[in-house]
Design a protein around this motif. Structure first.
Motif, PDB file in Angstrom:
ATOM      1  N   ARG A 125       0.826  -1.209   0.000  1.00  0.00           N
ATOM      2  CA  ARG A 125       0.000   0.000   0.000  1.00  0.00           C
ATOM      3  C   ARG A 125       0.857   1.254   0.000  1.00  0.00           C
ATOM      4  O   ARG A 125       0.471   2.287  -0.507  1.00  0.00           O
ATOM      5  CB  ARG A 125      -0.902  -0.032   1.234  1.00  0.00           C
ATOM      6  N   PHE A 143      -2.778  -9.067   0.803  1.00  0.00           N
ATOM      7  CA  PHE A 143      -3.937  -9.734   1.416  1.00  0.00           C
ATOM      8  C   PHE A 143      -4.997 -10.116   0.388  1.00  0.00           C
ATOM      9  O   PHE A 143      -6.140 -10.349   0.737  1.00  0.00           O
ATOM     10  CB  PHE A 143      -4.556  -8.874   2.525  1.00  0.00           C
ATOM     11  N   ILE A 221       3.376 -15.800   2.556  1.00  0.00           N
ATOM     12  CA  ILE A 221       2.890 -15.390   3.884  1.00  0.00           C
ATOM     13  C   ILE A 221       3.365 -13.977   4.201  1.00  0.00           C
ATOM     14  O   ILE A 221       2.718 -13.245   4.947  1.00  0.00           O
ATOM     15  CB  ILE A 221       3.301 -16.407   4.976  1.00  0.00           C
ATOM     16  N   ASN A 226      -2.229 -14.217   5.415  1.00  0.00           N
ATOM     17  CA  ASN A 226      -2.823 -15.534   5.621  1.00  0.00           C
ATOM     18  C   ASN A 226      -4.286 -15.353   5.997  1.00  0.00           C
ATOM     19  O   ASN A 226      -4.587 -14.927   7.102  1.00  0.00           O
ATOM     20  CB  ASN A 226      -2.062 -16.251   6.737  1.00  0.00           C
ATOM     21  N   PHE A 227      -5.179 -15.604   5.049  1.00  0.00           N
ATOM     22  CA  PHE A 227      -6.609 -15.551   5.361  1.00  0.00           C
ATOM     23  C   PHE A 227      -7.280 -16.745   4.691  1.00  0.00           C
ATOM     24  O   PHE A 227      -7.147 -16.926   3.483  1.00  0.00           O
ATOM     25  CB  PHE A 227      -7.237 -14.239   4.870  1.00  0.00           C
ATOM     26  N   ARG A 230      -8.843 -17.116   0.990  1.00  0.00           N
ATOM     27  CA  ARG A 230      -8.429 -16.013   0.114  1.00  0.00           C
ATOM     28  C   ARG A 230      -6.918 -16.038  -0.135  1.00  0.00           C
ATOM     29  O   ARG A 230      -6.477 -15.926  -1.267  1.00  0.00           O
ATOM     30  CB  ARG A 230      -8.835 -14.686   0.742  1.00  0.00           C
ATOM     31  N   TYR A 239       1.955 -24.952   7.972  1.00  0.00           N
ATOM     32  CA  TYR A 239       2.764 -24.243   8.971  1.00  0.00           C
ATOM     33  C   TYR A 239       1.947 -23.935  10.220  1.00  0.00           C
ATOM     34  O   TYR A 239       2.395 -24.158  11.344  1.00  0.00           O
ATOM     35  CB  TYR A 239       3.313 -22.960   8.356  1.00  0.00           C
ATOM     36  N   LEU A 240       0.729 -23.441  10.026  1.00  0.00           N
ATOM     37  CA  LEU A 240      -0.073 -23.055  11.180  1.00  0.00           C
ATOM     38  C   LEU A 240      -0.617 -24.263  11.917  1.00  0.00           C
ATOM     39  O   LEU A 240      -0.750 -24.247  13.129  1.00  0.00           O
ATOM     40  CB  LEU A 240      -1.196 -22.111  10.745  1.00  0.00           C
TER      41      LEU A 240
ATOM     42  N   LYS B 148      -8.221  -1.696   7.925  1.00  0.00           N
ATOM     43  CA  LYS B 148      -7.603  -3.016   7.717  1.00  0.00           C
ATOM     44  C   LYS B 148      -6.883  -3.438   8.986  1.00  0.00           C
ATOM     45  O   LYS B 148      -6.080  -2.687   9.528  1.00  0.00           O
ATOM     46  CB  LYS B 148      -6.604  -2.957   6.560  1.00  0.00           C
ATOM     47  N   ALA B 153      -2.677 -15.568  14.053  1.00  0.00           N
ATOM     48  CA  ALA B 153      -3.465 -16.771  13.821  1.00  0.00           C
ATOM     49  C   ALA B 153      -3.861 -17.378  15.169  1.00  0.00           C
ATOM     50  O   ALA B 153      -3.121 -17.278  16.139  1.00  0.00           O
ATOM     51  CB  ALA B 153      -2.657 -17.780  13.005  1.00  0.00           C
ATOM     52  N   GLU B 154      -5.040 -17.995  15.206  1.00  0.00           N
ATOM     53  CA  GLU B 154      -5.541 -18.503  16.486  1.00  0.00           C
ATOM     54  C   GLU B 154      -4.726 -19.682  16.994  1.00  0.00           C
ATOM     55  O   GLU B 154      -4.833 -20.069  18.155  1.00  0.00           O
ATOM     56  CB  GLU B 154      -7.018 -18.885  16.364  1.00  0.00           C
ATOM     57  N   VAL B 174     -13.507  -8.983  11.102  1.00  0.00           N
ATOM     58  CA  VAL B 174     -12.883  -9.842  10.101  1.00  0.00           C
ATOM     59  C   VAL B 174     -11.571  -9.184   9.679  1.00  0.00           C
ATOM     60  O   VAL B 174     -11.584  -8.144   9.035  1.00  0.00           O
ATOM     61  CB  VAL B 174     -13.795 -10.037   8.869  1.00  0.00           C
ATOM     62  N   PRO B 175     -10.426  -9.753  10.077  1.00  0.00           N
ATOM     63  CA  PRO B 175      -9.142  -9.145   9.710  1.00  0.00           C
ATOM     64  C   PRO B 175      -8.825  -9.412   8.244  1.00  0.00           C
ATOM     65  O   PRO B 175      -9.509 -10.220   7.599  1.00  0.00           O
ATOM     66  CB  PRO B 175      -8.153  -9.866  10.613  1.00  0.00           C
ATOM     67  N   VAL B 176      -7.817  -8.738   7.709  1.00  0.00           N
ATOM     68  CA  VAL B 176      -7.397  -9.058   6.345  1.00  0.00           C
ATOM     69  C   VAL B 176      -6.386 -10.198   6.346  1.00  0.00           C
ATOM     70  O   VAL B 176      -6.154 -10.831   5.325  1.00  0.00           O
ATOM     71  CB  VAL B 176      -6.785  -7.838   5.606  1.00  0.00           C
ATOM     72  N   THR B 177      -5.788 -10.472   7.512  1.00  0.00           N
ATOM     73  CA  THR B 177      -4.806 -11.552   7.552  1.00  0.00           C
ATOM     74  C   THR B 177      -4.661 -12.091   8.974  1.00  0.00           C
ATOM     75  O   THR B 177      -4.847 -11.358   9.948  1.00  0.00           O
ATOM     76  CB  THR B 177      -3.429 -11.072   7.038  1.00  0.00           C
ATOM     77  N   PHE B 178      -4.365 -13.391   9.076  1.00  0.00           N
ATOM     78  CA  PHE B 178      -4.014 -14.019  10.353  1.00  0.00           C
ATOM     79  C   PHE B 178      -2.524 -14.307  10.314  1.00  0.00           C
ATOM     80  O   PHE B 178      -2.097 -15.245   9.647  1.00  0.00           O
ATOM     81  CB  PHE B 178      -4.787 -15.320  10.546  1.00  0.00           C
ATOM     82  N   GLU B 179      -1.726 -13.512  10.997  1.00  0.00           N
ATOM     83  CA  GLU B 179      -0.270 -13.623  10.867  1.00  0.00           C
ATOM     84  C   GLU B 179       0.287 -14.761  11.712  1.00  0.00           C
ATOM     85  O   GLU B 179      -0.320 -15.179  12.688  1.00  0.00           O
ATOM     86  CB  GLU B 179       0.380 -12.303  11.253  1.00  0.00           C
ATOM     87  N   ARG B 180       1.497 -15.221  11.339  1.00  0.00           N
ATOM     88  CA  ARG B 180       2.040 -16.427  11.958  1.00  0.00           C
ATOM     89  C   ARG B 180       2.571 -16.186  13.360  1.00  0.00           C
ATOM     90  O   ARG B 180       2.676 -17.108  14.149  1.00  0.00           O
ATOM     91  CB  ARG B 180       3.126 -17.034  11.097  1.00  0.00           C
ATOM     92  N   LYS B 188       3.361  -5.725   9.874  1.00  0.00           N
ATOM     93  CA  LYS B 188       2.388  -5.241   8.889  1.00  0.00           C
ATOM     94  C   LYS B 188       1.929  -3.825   9.250  1.00  0.00           C
ATOM     95  O   LYS B 188       1.591  -3.036   8.373  1.00  0.00           O
ATOM     96  CB  LYS B 188       1.196  -6.202   8.793  1.00  0.00           C
ATOM     97  N   GLU B 193       0.881  -1.490   5.938  1.00  0.00           N
ATOM     98  CA  GLU B 193      -0.027  -2.283   5.102  1.00  0.00           C
ATOM     99  C   GLU B 193      -1.372  -2.497   5.784  1.00  0.00           C
ATOM    100  O   GLU B 193      -2.366  -2.780   5.123  1.00  0.00           O
ATOM    101  CB  GLU B 193       0.613  -3.628   4.759  1.00  0.00           C
ATOM    102  N   VAL B 194      -1.408  -2.414   7.108  1.00  0.00           N
ATOM    103  CA  VAL B 194      -2.691  -2.473   7.819  1.00  0.00           C
ATOM    104  C   VAL B 194      -2.789  -1.243   8.710  1.00  0.00           C
ATOM    105  O   VAL B 194      -1.794  -0.583   9.007  1.00  0.00           O
ATOM    106  CB  VAL B 194      -2.845  -3.754   8.678  1.00  0.00           C
ATOM    107  N   ASP B 195      -4.035  -0.925   9.124  1.00  0.00           N
ATOM    108  CA  ASP B 195      -4.255   0.259   9.966  1.00  0.00           C
ATOM    109  C   ASP B 195      -4.124  -0.072  11.442  1.00  0.00           C
ATOM    110  O   ASP B 195      -3.974   0.822  12.271  1.00  0.00           O
ATOM    111  CB  ASP B 195      -5.652   0.827   9.684  1.00  0.00           C
TER     112      ASP B 195
END
Lengths: 276, 264
Positions: A125, A143, A221, A226-227, A230, A239-240, B148, B153-154, B174-180, B188, B193-195
């Motif tokens: 962005r 994303f 990643i 990671n969604f 999507r 990995y997760l 965003k 990740a859970e 609803v997030p845009v990503t679930f990070e590791r 991010k 890239e995210v807010d």
């Protein structure tokens, strides 16, 4: 360990038949074991009884479908951009070609995570291209599934280019010259003469490219996030899963391995057999 | 439940010590403990959650200074990864995890020597880019359209904690990503890239010149406990116990508090 020295006559005969000498066979077998033992380990630890339930667990088929879709899209993108680039490297004469060739193969040796960071800095962005896309069209790439395809194509395209360039260098340029003297335009020559000649090379490169895209993890990643459904491809899901549940990770790994082997073996026999 | 058990154990230990003092053996046990701490030598390997990197590096240096002859080596990674390594036989003396759940996986296979003790707590905050351009003041702002958000990740502790907090808030974020991991989520935000991202307060503090931390009321539902334990495979159990003791001592707690952790 010291075997009795064979008589000179039989040694000479052995050199003429095509048996592998022991000093090559032993490391070759060790190499084979080194590459295949981990796969055997995966098979040994697979919880076969739980397999059907694990495979139909929510998210698994989504991740597999997304993986197959994005790897295929990435391969198409690589074909559209990579074949002309390979042609340029193999046929055109221009200064700095060696440097260009080196740059093109950089993603081969670059850690994929670094590739992902680089993609983020350009297409993100706030990135060079991404910032312009955002302000002009309101489009952001990270994303999104498109970002997965871009990440996979970035990492996989060198495999295609190397294969196609090699095929082009091996093909006799006199056929192209003959076509040109007969009045064919350069585009017609490329389409009707060059492409069919290097067809097997393109097919082999596509298979490699597709397989590499399917296994891509680091750049994806990092750049695409990671969604589920999507951007979560199979390697990300593996990995997760490993963070929480080893057996789930094993099952997902086995699925990815099976798909890769089946497609690599199948495609190789059908389309790339001519190369052997 | 565990917290109750810990409390009961503490009460029991205190009662025993008091009884010991009353019967005149307290000084003897104090002496032996002091000898053990003063006499530890050798090299110690500590596996610790990635979020402890900065605090434990300092604690390690302090511990080495207080115990000449001891060298401490750290391996920092995600708690779950470390737990997998311990289960697979990694040679280590002490394990510090970011959640009781990951610690439990090590205890359940018999790799822990004794009961894990909670030595620190971490709370969640919302990390936003410097100056908070999206005007985030709480969890509710994260569901506004156009904002965003990155979550962990859970499967990793910070993601599980974030899920608890979001459920407590009744949020349908609803997030845009679930990070590791938590640092990836924070990255991010740093990259813009995210807010916003839901991360630990200690991680936001490390990046304080690039991100602001916004506290929210529901964090109390999701405070993360950090347990520590000496491992059964320890090569030098007294040194391991001395390190655990140092982390839980006033000196160790001061370093942790300084880094943004809370004392248990």
């Amino acid at each position: 360990m010291t075997a009795p020295a064979p008589p000179a006559v039989s040694r000479r005969r052995r050199r003429t038949d095509r048996r592998l000498p022991v000093f090559l066979a032993l490391p070759a077998l060790a190499g084979l074991a080194f590459l295949t033992l981990p796969l055997a380990g995966l098979l040994l630890r697979t919880p076969w009884a739980q397999l059907p339930a694990r495979l139909t667990a929510p998210g698994v088929l989504d991740a597999l479908r997304l993986s197959l879709l994005t790897a295929t899209a990435a391969t198409v993108l690589c074909l559209l951009l990579g074949v002309p680039l390979a042609w340029l490297l193999a046929r055109a004469r221009f200064p700095g070609r060696g440097l260009i060739r080196a740059l093109v193969t950089v993603p081969l040796v670059l850690p994929p995570v670094v590739g992902g960071v680089a993609l983020l800095l350009v297409y993100g962005r706030r990135g060079l291209v991404g910032g312009w896309l955002d302000s002009t069209f309101g489009v952001t790439l990270p994303f999104t599934t498109t970002a997965v395809v871009l990440a996979e194509a970035f990492v996989a395209m060198p495999f295609l280019i190397i294969a196609v360039e090699g095929a082009l260098r091996g093909a006799d340029p006199r056929y192209e010259e003959a076509a040109a003297t007969l009045g064919a335009s350069r585009w017609t020559t490329f389409r009707r003469v060059t492409l069919p000649m290097v067809g097997p090379g393109i097919a082999a490169g596509s298979v490699l490219c597709w397989a590499r895209a399917l296994g891509e993890f680091g750049a994806t990643i990092t750049f695409a996030g990671n969604f589920p459904g999507r951007t979560q491809t199979m390697p990300l899901a593996v990995y997760l899963a490993l963070e929480q549940d080893l057996e789930a990770a094993i099952v997902l790994s086995l699925l990815l391995l099976t798909v890769s082997v089946v497609i690599l073996a199948g495609l190789r026999d059908r389309w790339v057999g001519g190369l052997r | 439940m565990r917290r109750h058990a810990d409390f009961l154990a503490l009460v029991a230990v205190t009662a025993l010590l008091a009884a010991g003092c009353a019967t005149g053996t307290g000084s003897v046990s104090d002496d032996t403990r002091d000898d053990a701490v003063a006499g530890v030598t050798g090299s110690l390997t500590v596996l610790a959650a990635a979020s402890l990197t900065d605090a434990f590096t300092r604690i390690g240096a302090d511990f080495e200074a207080a115990n000449p002859g001891v060298s401490v080596t750290f391996s920092f990674a995600g708690s779950s990864q470390l737990a997998q390594q311990i289960t697979a036989g990694a040679p280590a003396d002490v394990f510090a995890a970011a959640s009781p759940a990951t610690m439990a996986t090590v205890v359940s296979v018999g790799e822990a020597a004794g009961e894990p003790a909670v030595f620190a707590r971490n709370q969640l905050v919302i990390a936003v880019p410097d100056g908070n351009p999206a005007g985030v003041t709480g969890l509710a702002d994260l569901t506004r359209s156009g904002v965003k958000v990155a979550l962990c990740a859970e499967q990793v502790p910070c993601g599980a904690a974030a899920r608890t907090a979001l459920d407590a808030a009744g949020s349908d974020l609803v997030p845009v990503t679930f990070e590791r991991d938590v640092r990836a989520a924070l990255s991010k935000v740093r990259l813009g890239e995210v807010d916003a991202a839901v991360v630990y307060r200690t991680d936001a503090a490390v990046a304080a010149d690039e991100v602001d931390a916004v506290e929210f009321a529901e964090f109390a539902e999701a405070i993360n406990d950090y347990p520590i334990v000496t491992l059964a495979a320890a090569t030098d159990p007294p040194a391991g116990e001395a390190f655990v003791g140092y982390v839980r001592s006033a000196a160790g707690q001061a370093v942790l508090t300084d880094a943004g952790f809370q004392s248990p």
